[in-house]
Design a protein around this motif. Sequence first.
Motif, short mmCIF file in Angstrom:
data_model
loop_
_atom_site.label_atom_id
_atom_site.label_comp_id
_atom_site.label_asym_id
_atom_site.label_seq_id
_atom_site.Cartn_x
_atom_site.Cartn_y
_atom_site.Cartn_z
N ARG A 10 0.82 -1.21 0.00
CA ARG A 10 0.00 0.00 0.00
C ARG A 10 0.86 1.27 0.00
NH1 ARG A 10 -2.05 -0.72 4.58
NH2 ARG A 10 -0.71 0.74 5.70
N ASP A 11 1.90 1.30 0.86
CA ASP A 11 2.63 2.56 1.07
C ASP A 11 3.76 2.76 0.07
OD1 ASP A 11 0.99 2.92 3.24
OD2 ASP A 11 2.45 2.09 4.69
N ILE A 12 4.36 1.70 -0.40
CA ILE A 12 5.58 1.85 -1.20
C ILE A 12 5.39 1.44 -2.65
CG2 ILE A 12 7.97 1.04 -1.45
CD1 ILE A 12 8.18 0.87 1.53
N PHE A 13 4.80 0.25 -2.89
CA PHE A 13 4.83 -0.31 -4.25
C PHE A 13 3.63 0.11 -5.09
CE2 PHE A 13 7.30 -3.35 -1.67
CZ PHE A 13 8.53 -3.14 -2.27
N THR A 14 2.44 0.23 -4.48
CA THR A 14 1.27 0.66 -5.26
C THR A 14 1.48 2.05 -5.87
OG1 THR A 14 -0.21 -0.71 -3.94
CG2 THR A 14 -1.21 1.12 -5.16
N PRO A 15 2.02 3.04 -5.13
CA PRO A 15 2.28 4.36 -5.77
C PRO A 15 3.25 4.27 -6.94
CG PRO A 15 2.34 4.56 -3.38
CD PRO A 15 2.25 3.11 -3.68
N ASN A 16 4.09 3.23 -7.00
CA ASN A 16 5.07 3.08 -8.09
C ASN A 16 4.60 2.09 -9.15
OD1 ASN A 16 6.92 4.88 -6.98
ND2 ASN A 16 7.84 3.30 -5.69
N LYS A 34 20.71 -5.14 12.10
CA LYS A 34 19.83 -4.06 11.65
C LYS A 34 18.92 -4.65 10.59
CE LYS A 34 22.97 -0.22 12.61
NZ LYS A 34 23.66 0.96 12.06
N ASN A 35 17.68 -4.96 10.96
CA ASN A 35 16.77 -5.67 10.06
C ASN A 35 16.28 -4.77 8.96
OD1 ASN A 35 17.10 -7.85 11.63
ND2 ASN A 35 15.11 -7.79 12.64
N CYS A 36 16.06 -5.42 7.81
CA CYS A 36 15.44 -4.77 6.66
C CYS A 36 14.70 -5.87 5.88
CB CYS A 36 16.48 -4.05 5.80
SG CYS A 36 17.78 -5.14 5.18
N PHE A 37 14.01 -5.49 4.79
CA PHE A 37 13.23 -6.44 4.02
C PHE A 37 13.71 -6.42 2.58
CE2 PHE A 37 10.47 -5.08 7.49
CZ PHE A 37 10.06 -6.30 8.01
N LEU A 38 13.88 -7.64 2.00
CA LEU A 38 14.15 -7.78 0.58
C LEU A 38 12.84 -8.18 -0.08
CD1 LEU A 38 17.57 -9.65 0.42
CD2 LEU A 38 17.13 -7.22 0.12
N CYS A 39 12.43 -7.45 -1.11
CA CYS A 39 11.14 -7.65 -1.74
C CYS A 39 11.34 -7.97 -3.21
CB CYS A 39 10.27 -6.40 -1.62
SG CYS A 39 10.05 -5.86 0.10
N VAL A 53 13.98 -5.23 -4.23
CA VAL A 53 13.99 -3.92 -3.56
C VAL A 53 14.32 -4.14 -2.08
CG1 VAL A 53 12.71 -1.83 -3.05
CG2 VAL A 53 12.28 -3.08 -5.18
N LYS A 54 15.25 -3.28 -1.60
CA LYS A 54 15.58 -3.31 -0.17
C LYS A 54 14.78 -2.20 0.52
CE LYS A 54 19.41 -2.63 3.06
NZ LYS A 54 20.82 -2.26 3.21
N VAL A 55 13.95 -2.61 1.53
CA VAL A 55 13.10 -1.68 2.26
C VAL A 55 13.57 -1.66 3.71
CG1 VAL A 55 10.76 -1.14 2.99
CG2 VAL A 55 11.17 -2.09 0.72
N LYS A 56 13.69 -0.46 4.25
CA LYS A 56 14.19 -0.31 5.61
C LYS A 56 13.22 0.56 6.41
CE LYS A 56 18.29 1.25 8.11
NZ LYS A 56 19.60 1.92 8.02
N LYS A 57 13.09 0.21 7.67
CA LYS A 57 12.23 1.00 8.55
C LYS A 57 12.92 2.30 8.88
CE LYS A 57 8.80 -0.08 12.05
NZ LYS A 57 8.34 -1.05 13.05
N SER A 58 12.19 3.40 8.93
CA SER A 58 12.78 4.71 9.23
C SER A 58 13.32 4.72 10.64
CB SER A 58 11.73 5.81 9.04
OG SER A 58 10.72 5.66 10.01
N ALA A 69 17.24 -0.46 -5.00
CA ALA A 69 16.58 -1.45 -5.86
C ALA A 69 17.57 -1.96 -6.89
CB ALA A 69 15.35 -0.84 -6.53
N TRP A 70 17.49 -3.27 -7.16
CA TRP A 70 18.34 -3.90 -8.18
C TRP A 70 17.44 -4.55 -9.23
CZ3 TRP A 70 19.00 -4.99 -2.92
CH2 TRP A 70 20.13 -4.46 -2.31
N ALA A 71 17.79 -4.41 -10.49
CA ALA A 71 17.07 -5.12 -11.55
C ALA A 71 17.44 -6.60 -11.48
CB ALA A 71 17.41 -4.54 -12.90
#
Length: 894
Positions: A10-16, A34-39, A53-58, A69-71
Amino acid sequence: MTAIKHALQRDIFTPNDERLLSIVNVCKAGKKKKNCFLCATVTTERPVQVKVVKVKKSDKGDFYKRQIAWALRDLAVVDAKDAIKENPEFDLHFEKIYKWVASSTAEKNAFISCIWKLNQRYLRKKIDFVNVSSQLLEESVPSGENQSVTGGDEEVVDEYQELNAREEQDIEIMMEDCEYAISNAEAFAEKLSRELQVLDGANIQSIMASEKQVNILMKLLDEALKEVDQIELKLSSYEEMLQSVKEQMDQISESNHLIHLSNTNNVKLLSEIEFLVNHMDLAKGHIRALQEGDLASSRGIEACTNAADALLQCMNVALRPGHDMLLAVKQQQQRFSDLRELFARRLASHLNNVFVQQGHDQSSTLAQHSVELTLPNHHPFHRDLLRYAKLMEWLKSTDYGKYEGLTKNYMDYLSRLYEREIKDFFEVAKIKMTGTTKESKKFATLPRKESAVKQETESLHGSSGKLTGSTSSLNKLSVQSSGNRRSQSSSLLDMGNMSASDLDVADRTKFDKIFEQVLSELEPLCLAEQDFISKFFKLQQHQSMPGTMAEAEDLDGGTLSRQHNCGTPLPVSSEKDMIRQMMIKIFRCIEPELNNLIALGDKIDSFNSLYMLVKMSHHVWTAQNVDPASFLSTTLGNVLVTVKRNFDKCISNQIRQMEEVKISKKSKVGILPFVAEFEEFAGLAESIFKNAERRGDLDKAYTKLIRGVFVNVEKVANESQKTPRDVVMMENFHHIFATLSRLKISCLEAEKKEAKQKYTDNLQAYVIYSLGQPLEKLNHFFEGVEARVAQGIREEEVSYQLAFNKQELRKVIKEYPGKEVKKGLDNLYKKVDKHLCEEENLLQVVWHSMQDEFIRQYKHFEGLIARCYPGSGITMEFTIQDILDYFSSIAQSH
């Protein structure tokens, strides 16, 4: 995880315009957690783009942000670390390797499976999956069906297959025929269903109508099978018939193979025999040349050289495997070895005889050169030996032991020959330096051991090349029949009974020419010998020798330590080192002889060190430009150190002798001896060091000397009793200033200005002091007047002071009428004349300065009278014109 996935979508990928397919919670391996998410995402628009895409909490923790982001097409390798054991670690190889640790193995496996499916569907370039379980990777992805990419318990995403062009065209035509296809989809679908039923019925009827044709086709197939069976029977019979022919052809083929093999072996055998005959057969002429060829004639040397080269080629031929086991080859190799040993022995013996013979011929020319300052020319000797250069190269490559022995014998012989020549050469140089022509004739006629001059000069050197021997022998060398020369080293003071002016400049020029000739003779001699050694012993072709010279030079004792007998050759890093060691052995006497010659020249006249420093520096500079590491450059550099040391000692001795100067108490000082000697030294040095490489050394010496001169002039002036201090300072600094102005020495500009200032200051001081004596009472009176004014008494009130009233002033003025003043000035002139020396000719300068100072004082006295005694009418009994007449008449009368 599902809530996080929906939040990210909702917050990151739908706007793109992206869809999130899989997610894994990770942290970097080896760092703080330091946790993050690979999507894994795909775009909703075509063409589809797949990204990781690497997503990190603020930092505040209230929202997520997209970091990098990597292709997916840039992903080269996915490394799961272990395909068997469960392991949360995995690597993604983009342009660089990223190491991750998943929060759980299940999330990691689901993410890798999603990546594999995306790779299979969208990418032509397949990603390399390493250490991944085969259960995670599907065998294939079916086309034309709806597919889904799942990740754990995430939602299923429907996929579709794109229509091809023909299908799109058919659907468009069908929709055009039915206008309500879009507005009334249900009616359109119902129409399509009815048409499909009609088509199915038509297909069934068509199949039932073609049953008869199918039966006919089956009969035809049965008949065809019967015909095939008949053909197979015929082929079997043909095969039986051909089997016997095949056996006969096999026998013929085997026979042909044996014939071909025999022919091939014969050709190879002939080739091997031709190879051995062509490469290991030495011509009879070459054998005869090696056994008995004439090594004395040019033609014989050429024949022996060709034969030696041919023998070397035969011995160095690269035999093929098995050749060395043939008896004929072994016999031929033994024959070659015998020929090589025989010729090497003949060559070494002949060259040793050539060395000895050339030595006798060279010794016969020593008497001719003994009376001349020249060294014998070894060019004919080198030219004759260079004919054997190729043979020496052959000997070096075939029998290094004999080559090394010849090298040692050459050095032993040449070192003795050069030692005789160089020592005789330096004896002649010493004789020419001392100027003993009678002894020179004696040296030419008497045997070498009976030379009186040699016996004297031998006391100047020892094994280390330092100056030794008795004073009497040195005096015999240095004190000659010419009576106008100094017997000892020149300095800024008298040394012995003679002064610096007694030294004949021609003698110094003569020494300079002799020393230059010595160096000019030695240079080509060393260079020619070094060039010959390089060419004759073929050293320039070898950068490093496996077994080098077996001799080491012991420079301290002048002897050689022989090592090849004990089998430990001295290692030499390059051919330059070998050449330098040979040159050191051959010319071991050059450096001691040069040091002795330098010591003799310095003993005759220490100023000779100036000539030697300039000449030696120039030759060292020339040698270093040719080869900085050569023997000549190193030797001359060592000798230059000695020359520089003598030069520094000469300067130090001169400064020390300035400090030891003693002035007579009964006579006037005048120009100090070391001041005059500095002028001589500077004039000589400027002529010697013109355009010289070591100008800096002279500038340093100038600075030391001029400081010594300044200090010691003041010292003598303070100690002087007969001559006033100001006169000593004035005359000597005037002389120094005149010398520096004439010579224009750039490094002494500051000292020149200082000398002028000292001269001017002391001239003024002497003039003021001397003028106070003729008008002593008048000077005292006006000094008292100035003192009262300085104490605060007004000038017009000074006349009311008892000691300085008008009557006292008139009384003092009456004591100095014109005649008394002239008389006092005449006495002053005589006194100044006694103080000043005639050499500097400063009497008129001082007298003119006194005149100016006297007039200045007169005007000063007149001004004091006008200011302190106004209206008194008191004036001096002589005028300025009278003063000018007095000074002029006194100067003319004397």
